[in-house]
Write an enzyme that holds these catalytic residues in place. Structure first.
Site: not given
Length: 452
Positions: A238, A261, A352
């Site tokens: 991890d 995490h 956009h």
């Protein structure tokens, strides 16, 4: 060390851990400096996300999640770990859901898939961030520390709250050691945590096929432990995946005690901040008539090309509103040609539009205005002056401007009055095709002493 990608595309499918959805995932080759990019093929426009620490969601619960606009990805740490662990720098990862398949809870199957795809070297050097000073994050009895080191090493201690399953490991990591010692280690959980996680909507696709469950002194698993210290090895797995969110390879020794995490993310944020820290500003020298700091703001009458560094000195604009990258030609004081490279990294593309990025027309006009301002400031000297946009007329847009396009901006002076007011005709071209055009008016005025 050269960058690497894969020779051919490969695919797999399976159930996602937290959503429980069936997911198809494909690794595809990518060019130099492309990086690792995820593409959501199930969403309109197939939006792409480059996993970076600034996109990480604040509340991480048993997974590493990122989002940008309306696009999100969950539990990407095992995929990232496999790619980085195998030494892959450039890869397109396509998936048809928000979360990759969990498979057996390790990164072993992803590693096998990447080896089948055959990693290959590319014609460019890999970028590294070499840590020069220690840095750490702590939370109670948890901590993660990064120390300077010529290589990448992880020393990790894993333990539950009762201290029954405490494990320790220290390993120098390269593709060989990662593949043989880390990749097969499976994810695990404590039995008492299962019900709360289910109530949170997590681990909907979890089973003993994809995780190890610790119940008291018992280990519940479909197969025997792959290593006596499989839990700490998965913690290292991890860490490798989470630290890849830094955006480049790291040279450091990571020392972790009961990491997760969230802790990994906090360390990555601290490393990112350190990596991008600006040097301490130098004391300002007195500005005199002949000092370099005064001269650099002037545009030489013989200067036909202007670099971005010079543009930043001349125009009052700063990120993210500098919309001219380079001036490539000037004729007399009446015509200028400049370029603006339009990349997917432009901040306005976030909204956009999500999934269908298009450069706003008003920003094309601003690009023309900035080029025109450079032309006028060359004509009358930029020292102590600023060009202010006044009006736009006869504006037309002929085609969409999208990421990857290069605007060629041409401005021609039509009329100048008293060296203060100017009217210009301007246009933006893309690949020889007219994208937009307008007639602009602006004025040149003195900069107030306190600045704008």
């Amino acid at each position: 060390m050269r960058q690497r990608t894969i020779l051919r595309e490969v695919s797999t499918h399976g159930k996602a851990l937290h959503t429980g959805q069936m997911v198809h995932l494909t690794f595809k080759p990518a060019p130099v400096d492309h990086g690792i990019v995820f593409r959501r093929v199930d969403l309109y426009g197939k939006p792409e996300l480059k996993p970076r620490i600034e996109l990480v969601q604040d509340k991480l619960v048993r997974s590493t999640d990122i989002s940008s606009g309306h696009t999100s990805l969950h539990t990407i740490e095992h995929v990232l770990s496999a790619l980085v662990g195998c030494g892959i720098d450039n890869c397109m990862v396509e998936l048809d859901a928000s979360e990759p398949p969990i498979l057996d809870g390790s990164s072993k199957h992803y590693v096998n898939l990447l080896q089948k795809a055959e990693p290959v070297e590319q014609d460019a050097e890999r970028a590294y961030y070499e840590l020069k000073e220690p840095i750490s994050v702590t939370d109670g009895n948890r901590s993660v520390i990064a120390l300077p080191y010529d290589g990448f090493k992880v020393t990790c201690t894993s333990a539950d709250d009762r201290g029954i399953h405490t494990q320790h490991m220290s390993i120098d990591l390269d593709p060989d050691t990662y593949i043989s010692e880390i990749a097969p280690a499976r994810t695990f959980t404590v039995y008492e945590d299962i019900e709360p996680l289910l109530k949170m909507g997590k681990i909907q696709g979890g089973s003993l096929d994809s995780a190890i469950v610790i119940k008291g002194d018992q280990i519940l698993s479909k197969e025997p432990l792959r290593y006596d210290d499989e839990f700490v090895r998965h913690k290292i797995l991890d860490i490798v995946g989470d630290l890849s969110l830094l955006g480049c390879r790291l040279k450091a020794h990571i020392v972790a005690v009961r990491p997760g995490h969230k802790m990994n993310s906090e360390l990555t944020k601290a490393l990112y901040k350190l990596m991008n820290a600006k040097p301490e500003p130098k004391a300002l020298e007195p500005v005199t008539k002949d000092s370099p700091s005064r001269k650099k703001k002037l545009i030489d009458p013989d200067e036909k090309q202007i670099s971005i560094r010079r543009i930043l000195d001349i125009l009052p604009h700063a990120y993210p509103f500098v919309l001219v990258d380079r001036v490539i030609d000037i004729k007399e004081d009446t015509w200028i040609k400049a370029i603006k490279n339009v990349t997917i990294n432009e901040p306005f593309f976030v909204g956009h539009y999500p999934g269908n990025p298009v450069m706003p027309g008003v920003l094309q006009i601003e690009s023309m205005a900035q080029a025109a301002g450079l032309l006028m400031l060359r004509k009358i000297s930029a020292e102590g002056k600023v060009a202010l946009f006044m009006s736009v007329d006869k504006c037309k847009f002929r085609r969409a401007v999208i990421p990857g396009d290069q605007l060629e901006i041409e401005v021609e002076v039509l009329k100048v009055r008293a060296n203060k007011l100017a009217t210009v005709a301007a246009k933006c071209m893309v690949d020889g095709e007219l994208a937009s055009s307008a007639q602009l008016m602006f004025t040149v005025m003195d900069v107030p002493e306190e600045g704008l």
